[in-house]
Design an enzyme around this catalytic site. Structure first.
Site, short mmCIF file in Angstrom:
data_model
loop_
_atom_site.label_atom_id
_atom_site.label_comp_id
_atom_site.label_asym_id
_atom_site.label_seq_id
_atom_site.Cartn_x
_atom_site.Cartn_y
_atom_site.Cartn_z
N LYS A 113 0.83 -1.21 0.00
CA LYS A 113 0.00 0.00 0.00
C LYS A 113 0.86 1.26 0.00
CE LYS A 113 -4.36 -1.81 1.16
NZ LYS A 113 -5.67 -1.68 1.71
N LYS A 195 -4.19 -10.62 -6.31
CA LYS A 195 -5.52 -10.87 -5.76
C LYS A 195 -6.53 -9.84 -6.24
CE LYS A 195 -6.06 -8.49 -1.36
NZ LYS A 195 -7.40 -8.21 -0.94
N LYS A 198 -10.55 -4.30 -4.25
CA LYS A 198 -11.51 -3.25 -4.62
C LYS A 198 -10.83 -1.95 -5.04
CE LYS A 198 -13.45 -3.54 -0.19
NZ LYS A 198 -12.46 -3.62 0.91
N1 AQP Z 1 -9.32 -11.46 -3.35
C1 AQP Z 1 -9.72 -11.95 -2.19
N2 AQP Z 1 -9.96 -13.27 -2.06
C2 AQP Z 1 -10.39 -13.79 -0.87
N3 AQP Z 1 -10.59 -13.03 0.23
C3 AQP Z 1 -10.37 -11.70 0.13
N4 AQP Z 1 -10.49 -10.70 1.02
C4 AQP Z 1 -10.15 -9.52 0.43
N5 AQP Z 1 -9.81 -9.75 -0.84
C5 AQP Z 1 -9.94 -11.09 -1.06
C6 AQP Z 1 -10.95 -10.88 2.39
O1 AQP Z 1 -12.08 -10.05 2.60
C7 AQP Z 1 -12.09 -9.62 3.97
C8 AQP Z 1 -12.30 -8.14 4.05
O2 AQP Z 1 -11.17 -7.53 3.53
P1 AQP Z 1 -10.92 -5.98 3.66
O3 AQP Z 1 -12.14 -5.21 3.81
O4 AQP Z 1 -9.79 -5.76 4.59
O5 AQP Z 1 -10.60 -5.77 2.24
P2 AQP Z 1 -9.30 -5.52 1.59
O6 AQP Z 1 -8.27 -6.56 1.87
O7 AQP Z 1 -8.97 -4.13 1.85
O8 AQP Z 1 -9.93 -5.77 0.22
P3 AQP Z 1 -9.37 -5.31 -0.99
O9 AQP Z 1 -10.43 -5.52 -1.95
O10 AQP Z 1 -8.08 -5.96 -1.25
O11 AQP Z 1 -9.17 -3.77 -0.68
P4 AQP Z 1 -7.92 -2.91 -1.00
O12 AQP Z 1 -8.00 -2.78 -2.46
O13 AQP Z 1 -8.19 -1.63 -0.26
O14 AQP Z 1 -6.71 -3.65 -0.52
C9 AQP Z 1 -10.78 -10.09 4.59
O15 AQP Z 1 -11.02 -11.26 5.33
C10 AQP Z 1 -9.92 -10.40 3.39
O16 AQP Z 1 -8.97 -11.41 3.67
#
Ligand code: AQP
Length: 340
Positions: A113, A195, A198
């Site tokens: 990040k 992965k 969002k």
């Molecule tokens: N690609 C994924 N596959 C499986 N599990 C996933 N999680 C996130 N991405 C995947 C799981 O979703 C839960 C919530 O995660 P979060 O709100 O912390 O989301 P994040 O990791 O911030 O999601 P993003 O989409 O990856 O956001 P950004 O882009 O901001 O980094 C967790 O249990 C996570 O493991």
């Protein structure tokens, strides 16, 4: 006998995607009847990136509505916003004093990040896993169901809890991670080496739960495959394997059954069928979300009730921690717990 405790959460930002659903929320719903569960919308975590206040407030509410729509009954689970329970931030400060710069600097998510947002490498981004540890430890959590990307943060939580317990006795429960055997890392559709996320600049990488049906099918049609036209699950076929994983998660078919279902298909047909399976699985959840998000009074009630219940549990742990480290306890804080 008291059921063991599950704690997990999602950030308040953006729309949820199928990775959040298949890697996390789906398992929360499956596990919830055997545990006492708290599912939090971790809105304080979302502040590590600049947010539009109006958008953040609405998307936090959307995430909570999605929790319910995806099968988490607020009468049986505690659903709440992290910012409604001040103990999260208080415990995070205390745990900051028991966490090391070196270990935080090794966190993959921090490295990724901060590389992505060089203009805003704030201290919150660095101490993010400590706040996450506070979230989990406040509720004496036994099990934390998360996607594979959170494995390292969970290890850190365990390390901090053990370090603290070694000094002060048995204050924290040391939690275990629950990482699902299938769907723990749903990959980006256009780049199956990374992965699904969002915040991805390329929206075609990500299937959002609220994407229009036509958009979902279009994104699947454009998913990257490879050139040999064989539908099998293997490390040398990341795109196809990812699609088979998604298919298996949404249909309940095993990987072998999934491969069998497409033995006569070409890639084009396969990708459309996976998209259709996802859509079909999402239909009831989407309808429920649409209903819930307009029911303002009901959601307000769930939010207030969740905050009260979470607050009561969190305060009790926080007082124990404050007492352990030697902070003076205010008599007004007196909640029922066994003093050591
Ligand atoms: N690609 C994924 N596959 C499986 N599990 C996933 N999680 C996130 N991405 C995947 C799981 O979703 C839960 C919530 O995660 P979060 O709100 O912390 O989301 P994040 O990791 O911030 O999601 P993003 O989409 O990856 O956001 P950004 O882009 O901001 O980094 C967790 O249990 C996570 O493991």
């Amino acid at each position: 006998m008291q059921k063991p405790i599950i704690y997990s959460g999602m950030q308040a930002t953006g729309n949820l995607h199928i990775g959040n659903w298949l890697g996390a929320a789906r398992n929360w719903a499956k596990l919830s009847s055997d545990y006492n569960c708290l599912f939090c919308v971790v809105d304080l975590h979302s502040l590590t990136v600049r947010q539009d206040p109006k958008v953040l407030r609405q998307s936090a509410r959307n995430v909570l509505a999605w929790y319910i729509a995806l099968g988490l009954d607020p009468a049986k689970n505690i659903l709440y916003f992290q910012s409604h329970v001040a103990a999260h931030a208080e415990l995070a400060w205390i745990l900051n004093c028991y966490s090391y710069m070196g270990e935080l600097g090794r966190m993959t998510q921090f490295k990724e990040k901060s590389a992505k947002s060089e203009e805003n490498i704030n201290a919150g981004l660095f101490t993010y896993p400590v706040l996450q540890a506070a979230d989990i430890l406040l509720y004496r959590t036994n099990l934390v169901p998360v996607g594979d990307d959170q494995r390292q943060h969970l290890e850190l939580t365990r390390d901090v809890a053990q370090r603290f317990n070694q000094v002060y006795g048995d204050i924290f429960t040391v939690p275990e991670a629950y990482i699902p055997p299938v769907g723990a890392r749903i990959m980006a559709l256009q780049n199956p080496e990374k992965k699904m996320s969002k915040s991805d600049d390329n929206q075609a990488n990500c299937i959002f739960l609220s994407d229009e049906p036509g958009v979902i099918i279009k994104k699947f049609k454009r998913a990257v495959t490879d050139s040999d036209n064989q539908i099998r699950h293997a490390p040398d076929k990341p795109g196809i394997s990812n699609l088979l994983t998604i298919y298996s998660c949404v249909t309940g078919r095993t990987m072998d059954e999934g491969v069998g279902d497409f033995s006569q298909s070409g890639y084009g047909d396969f990708k459309v069928k996976v998209g259709e399976a996802v859509l079909e699985a999402l239909i009831p959840y989407r309808a429920e979300f649409e209903r819930l998000i307009t029911d303002t009074a009901y959601l307000d009630g769930v939010i207030a009730d969740g905050a009260d219940k979470a607050q009561a549990m969190a305060t009790s742990t926080l007082i124990k921690v404050k007492e352990a480290v030697g902070l003076p306890i205010c008599i007004k804080e007196g909640v029922s717990y066994e003093r050591s």
